[in-house]
Design a protein around this motif. Structure first.
Motif, mmCIF file in Angstrom:
data_model
loop_
_atom_site.group_PDB
_atom_site.id
_atom_site.type_symbol
_atom_site.label_atom_id
_atom_site.label_comp_id
_atom_site.label_asym_id
_atom_site.label_seq_id
_atom_site.Cartn_x
_atom_site.Cartn_y
_atom_site.Cartn_z
ATOM 1 N N VAL A 75 62.212 -7.692 -6.983
ATOM 2 C CA VAL A 75 62.361 -7.109 -5.648
ATOM 3 C C VAL A 75 63.739 -7.474 -5.092
ATOM 4 N N VAL A 76 64.506 -6.460 -4.678
ATOM 5 C CA VAL A 76 65.831 -6.742 -4.124
ATOM 6 C C VAL A 76 65.929 -6.402 -2.634
ATOM 7 N N GLU A 77 64.946 -5.686 -2.115
ATOM 8 C CA GLU A 77 64.997 -5.334 -0.697
ATOM 9 C C GLU A 77 63.575 -5.031 -0.232
ATOM 10 N N VAL A 78 63.236 -5.480 0.973
ATOM 11 C CA VAL A 78 61.941 -5.080 1.532
ATOM 12 C C VAL A 78 62.153 -4.533 2.937
ATOM 13 N N GLY A 79 61.340 -3.553 3.318
ATOM 14 C CA GLY A 79 61.443 -2.953 4.641
ATOM 15 C C GLY A 79 60.908 -3.889 5.711
ATOM 16 N N ALA A 80 61.185 -3.530 6.971
ATOM 17 C CA ALA A 80 60.830 -4.395 8.101
ATOM 18 C C ALA A 80 59.314 -4.538 8.250
ATOM 19 N N GLY A 81 58.553 -3.535 7.787
ATOM 20 C CA GLY A 81 57.112 -3.564 7.999
ATOM 21 C C GLY A 81 56.319 -4.220 6.872
ATOM 22 N N VAL A 82 57.033 -4.762 5.880
ATOM 23 C CA VAL A 82 56.326 -5.331 4.726
ATOM 24 C C VAL A 82 55.803 -6.728 5.070
ATOM 25 N N ASP A 83 54.558 -6.978 4.720
ATOM 26 C CA ASP A 83 53.946 -8.302 4.943
ATOM 27 C C ASP A 83 54.578 -9.291 3.954
ATOM 28 N N ARG A 84 55.442 -10.155 4.490
ATOM 29 C CA ARG A 84 56.209 -11.039 3.606
ATOM 30 C C ARG A 84 55.386 -12.169 3.013
ATOM 31 N N SER A 85 54.142 -12.298 3.457
ATOM 32 C CA SER A 85 53.299 -13.301 2.789
ATOM 33 C C SER A 85 52.789 -12.735 1.459
ATOM 34 N N LYS A 86 52.936 -11.420 1.293
ATOM 35 C CA LYS A 86 52.449 -10.784 0.063
ATOM 36 C C LYS A 86 53.578 -10.575 -0.952
ATOM 37 N N ILE A 87 54.780 -10.259 -0.438
ATOM 38 C CA ILE A 87 55.877 -9.945 -1.359
ATOM 39 C C ILE A 87 57.221 -10.217 -0.676
ATOM 40 N N ARG A 88 58.125 -10.813 -1.421
ATOM 41 C CA ARG A 88 59.436 -11.155 -0.863
ATOM 42 C C ARG A 88 60.554 -10.750 -1.814
ATOM 43 N N VAL A 89 61.762 -10.702 -1.288
ATOM 44 C CA VAL A 89 62.933 -10.471 -2.133
ATOM 45 C C VAL A 89 62.988 -11.585 -3.177
ATOM 46 N N GLY A 90 63.245 -11.218 -4.412
ATOM 47 C CA GLY A 90 63.319 -12.204 -5.484
ATOM 48 C C GLY A 90 62.064 -12.278 -6.325
ATOM 49 N N ASP A 91 60.941 -11.726 -5.805
ATOM 50 C CA ASP A 91 59.694 -11.750 -6.575
ATOM 51 C C ASP A 91 59.816 -10.902 -7.841
ATOM 52 N N ARG A 92 59.170 -11.390 -8.900
ATOM 53 C CA ARG A 92 59.095 -10.603 -10.128
ATOM 54 C C ARG A 92 57.790 -9.801 -10.051
ATOM 55 N N VAL A 93 57.889 -8.500 -10.244
ATOM 56 C CA VAL A 93 56.710 -7.655 -10.028
ATOM 57 C C VAL A 93 56.484 -6.655 -11.151
ATOM 58 N N VAL A 94 55.194 -6.360 -11.386
ATOM 59 C CA VAL A 94 54.817 -5.206 -12.210
ATOM 60 C C VAL A 94 54.268 -4.169 -11.231
ATOM 61 N N VAL A 95 54.720 -2.928 -11.377
ATOM 62 C CA VAL A 95 54.353 -1.899 -10.398
ATOM 63 C C VAL A 95 53.305 -0.953 -10.985
ATOM 64 N N PRO A 96 52.113 -0.878 -10.392
ATOM 65 C CA PRO A 96 51.098 0.051 -10.907
ATOM 66 C C PRO A 96 51.511 1.504 -10.644
ATOM 67 N N PHE A 97 51.163 2.405 -11.581
ATOM 68 C CA PHE A 97 51.674 3.777 -11.437
ATOM 69 C C PHE A 97 51.088 4.566 -10.260
ATOM 70 N N PRO A 98 49.786 4.383 -9.885
ATOM 71 C CA PRO A 98 49.344 5.133 -8.701
ATOM 72 C C PRO A 98 49.782 4.389 -7.448
ATOM 73 N N ILE A 99 50.225 5.123 -6.464
ATOM 74 C CA ILE A 99 50.662 4.504 -5.215
ATOM 75 C C ILE A 99 49.460 4.464 -4.272
ATOM 76 N N ALA A 100 49.083 3.258 -3.859
ATOM 77 C CA ALA A 100 47.916 3.105 -2.986
ATOM 78 C C ALA A 100 48.372 2.652 -1.603
ATOM 79 N N CYS A 101 47.638 3.094 -0.576
ATOM 80 C CA CYS A 101 48.000 2.681 0.779
ATOM 81 C C CYS A 101 47.247 1.423 1.189
ATOM 82 N N GLY A 102 46.120 1.183 0.532
ATOM 83 C CA GLY A 102 45.336 -0.013 0.819
ATOM 84 C C GLY A 102 44.413 0.124 2.024
ATOM 85 N N ALA A 103 44.508 1.240 2.754
ATOM 86 C CA ALA A 103 43.765 1.334 4.012
ATOM 87 C C ALA A 103 42.744 2.462 4.054
ATOM 88 N N CYS A 104 42.906 3.466 3.222
ATOM 89 C CA CYS A 104 42.011 4.628 3.311
ATOM 90 C C CYS A 104 40.668 4.318 2.651
#
Ligand SMILES: [Zn+2]
Ligand SMILES: [Zn+2]
Lengths: 392, 311
Positions: free
Chosen positions: A66-95
């Motif tokens: 991760v090299v940049e995160v938007g202002a609305g991102v919950d930083r307790s979940k993900i921060r700049v510098g984290d190593r991540v695997v990205v799942p192919f479907p994009i989920a909103c987590g709320a619906c």
């Protein structure tokens, strides 16, 4: 940055494109370290999936930092510098779909839901690099990618496993696993898997892991069947033998208890006249998909068995064996993988050495050689099973 | 419908009805003789009846214009033409020229009436759109999100601005074809927190419209069903067709998309954008789509200029 772009039917090239940026407050930008070419990318390249546009960046299997995160991102979940695997479907987590853990059916992540609704009745989730029908999101066969809902989607990895062991958590490994899971395997089951590509191989591994007594691989490429045989699975070459007779022979006349279709819409058939029928209908757009594997799975499965479909279908098929399905009490289950569900448990299995994702990798090359990779993979040259592109 | 009220042709026909109706009721015998018809009791009664009909149509067209009055006029014309044709066939010859002239005049008027009725019906009449969605938020939350009317442009494609002007009144501005905007004042007509919100445009609106949103608990406490009804009167003729096209070949699709963005916003806090559809709510800007590749800095600047909330 450099990115692999779809430039027209059967045409892929690596181009210089602008770097991605945060478009929504909950986006992150990921610098990609490794990415892969997937069998379903071939459906896009071949032009079988509607809604491609010249210049679209391909790729939905990727990981990085991760090299940049938007202002609305919950930083307790993900921060700049984290190593991540990205799942192919994009989920909103709320619906409702996300809450039911049906992430690939997310109701919010596809900005072109109106288009998808026309084709599918109800829209499905956005997917990276997977046509405008699934949202028109730039793909991950690139140096950077934008990741929406960054606090919901990527898996942050703290383990020191290398990229090759982690990358397939983005799609093919969970997809293969879900295929087997949908079979509700009980001890002693015989599981037949149509398609011995990466997803098929992982479906076989998962079926065995979940208790299958016998696993049968069905394909026509000798190197793929060899790869399955090396794991101790039985094999059927559908070009040289009749699949149904072979399956009956191998199961004492019952047929496999559980069947997995890991092929999808561009299946080929051992019998030339059946193959011609569907190719002709597909060519004149009278049907969009060639369902050979699906038909064969349904007619071969034992009565009361389960047919589990993870091979990609896009539209309508013809000659669907509805009689076999209904009269013989078959269960048909399907789905684009709800990857998020499986990432952590499968990561743990990888860490415990229960499953080895790297066993399907046959080719490694830098991102700029992606067009060559597509050519090898598509024409099944050099025994090409799975290509990892390095973007570093 | 104020668009019909301001329509010169509709007003003209209303005044013409009055001009014809008054003498027919007041001096039926003179009128009958004037068009070359014998002024017997039967003819006088028929003339008065026609006059009453004309005056009713005049009142309708001038006071409460609606396409139904225009079609009423067309129906009246058919009756008049039938009467006049019968008269012509049985004519005794005295004043035959005047009767023929009157018949020609009624025929001409019929043409105008048919034309007006046809062009002022359909696109020019009220259109009703409905759409529905389910959100996982409780009804109070979904209602509150909608009740903050200033926020509607976040997800409704054609709205540019909604400004509160009083406790129940607001001013709305929406984009229209050819770079124009349409504006109106609206008032809330029904407001039951967590349940119903209805509004309508006030006199003087460029496009008369009203709307209603109902929020009801989804079965099993799984969120809220949101039902939206919008009614609006598109101006008739070429402008109406242009507006209709502008709002999309399928306006109901536009409303569906608006509601989808409402769901995105209320459930996730943002309207989802992709590289292919970077403008978010600007449905018009989404077709043809931008290729699924990052935007250039120039394109990004243009996008920022749209003053969209990046939430
Ligand atoms: Zn894939
Ligand atoms: Zn969702």
């Amino acid at each position: 940055m450099k990115a692999t772009c779809w430039t027209g039917p059967d045409s892929v090239s690596v181009e210089d494109v602008p770097d991605p940026s945060v478009l929504n407050g909950r986006d992150a930008v990921v610098r990609i370290t490794s990415t892969a070419i997937c069998g379903s990318d071939l459906h896009l390249v071949d032009g079988y999936v509607p809604g491609m546009q010249k210049g679209d960046i391909l790729g939905h299997e990727f990981m990085g930092e991760v090299v940049e995160v938007g202002a609305g991102v919950d930083r307790s979940k993900i921060r700049v510098g984290d190593r991540v695997v990205v799942p192919f479907p994009i989920a909103c987590g709320a619906c409702a779909a996300c809450r039911a853990r049906l992430y690939s059916c997310c109701e919010n992540s596809n900005p072109n839901a109106g288009l998808a609704e026309k084709v599918f009745g109800h829209p499905t989730a956005g997917i990276y690099g997977y046509s405008h029908l699934t949202g028109g999101f730039a793909g991950g066969q690139a140096e950077y990618a934008r990741v929406p809902f960054a606090d919901v989607n990527p898996l942050v990895v703290e383990s020191d496993l290398d990229d090759e062991q982690l990358l397939f958590l983005s799609d093919v490994l969970p997809t293969g696993y879900m295929a087997a899971e949908m079979c509700d395997i009980t001890d002693g089951d015989v599981v037949a898997v149509w398609g011995a590509g990466a997803v098929g191989q992982f479906a076989m591994d998962s079926a065995r892991m979940l208790g299958a007594a016998k696993v049968i691989a069905i394909d026509k490429e000798p190197y793929r069947l060899d790869m399955a045989a090396a794991q101790g699975y039985e094999t059927i070459d559908f070009e040289t033998v009749d699949v149904r007779s072979a399956l009956l022979d191998m199961t004492g006349g019952r047929g496999p208890d559980k069947c997995v279709d890991a092929v999808g819409l561009e299946a080929t058939h051992g019998s030339p006249h059946v193959d011609f029928y569907d190719r002709a209908k597909q060519a004149v757009r009278a049907e969009s998909d060639r369902p050979h594997a699906l038909r064969q799975a349904i007619t071969s499965c034992r009565s009361g068995g389960v047919v589990s479909v993870v091979g990609v279908y896009g539209g309508l098929v013809d000659k669907f064996p509805v009689g076999a399905w209904m009269n013989r009490s078959l269960t048909l289950r399907a789905g684009q993988c709800h990857v998020h569900r499986y990432m952590k448990p499968l990561l743990e299995r990888i860490e415990r050495g229960e499953i080895d994702p790297t066993r399907v990798i046959t080719h490694r090359m830098p991102l700029v050689e992606a067009p060559k990779g597509y050519e090898l993979f598509r024409n099944k040259r050099e025994n090409c099973e799975k290509i990892v592109l390095s973007a570093r | 419908m104020k668009t019909l009220r301001r329509d010169p042709l509709v007003r003209g026909l209303g005044l013409a009805s009055a001009a014809l109706g008054i003498p027919q009721v007041a001096k039926p015998a003179d009128v009958a003789r004037g068009i070359g018809v014998a002024a017997g009791p039967r003819q006088r009664t028929a003339t008065v009846a026609v006059g009453v009909r004309e005056l009713t149509a005049a009142a309708g067209l001038l006071a409460r214009p609606h396409p139904v009055w225009l079609w009423g006029r067309v129906g009246g014309d058919v009756v008049d033409l039938a009467l006049l044709t019968r008269t012509l066939r049985r004519h005794d010859g005295r004043g035959l020229g005047r009767t023929a002239l009157a018949t020609a005049a009624v025929a001409a008027l019929t043409t105008v009436d048919v034309y007006t009725a046809v062009t002022r019906t359909g696109k020019g009449s009220e259109t009703t759109l409905t759409a529905t969605t389910t959100v996982s938020n409780p009804p109070e939350e979904a209602y509150a999100y909608w009740r903050r009317l200033e926020g509607l442009p976040t997800f409704m494609a054609h709205l540019e601005e909604v400004r509160r002007t009083g406790a129940t009144t607001s001013h709305w501005r929406a984009s229209a074809p050819f770079g124009r905007t349409v504006e109106w004042d609206a008032e809330v007509t029904e407001d039951v927190p967590g349940s119903v919100l209805a509004w309508r445009s006030l006199d003087g609106a460029d496009i008369d419209n009203r709307g209603e949103v109902r929020f009801s608990p989804a079965p099993g406490g799984s969120g809220t069903e949101v039902h939206v009804t919008l009614r609006y009167a598109l101006p008739a003729g070429a402008l109406g067709r242009a507006v209709a096209r502008y709002f999309g070949e399928e306006p109901s699709q536009q409303l569906d998309d608006d509601l989808r963005r409402f769901k995105q916003a209320v459930e996730t806090g943002e309207v989802v954008r992709s590289e292919g559809a970077p403008a978010g709510k600007r449905a018009r800007g989404e077709f043809p789509q931008h290729p699924a590749r990052p935007l250039t800095s120039k394109e990004l600047k243009k996008l920022t200029k749209l003053k969209e909330t990046l939430s």
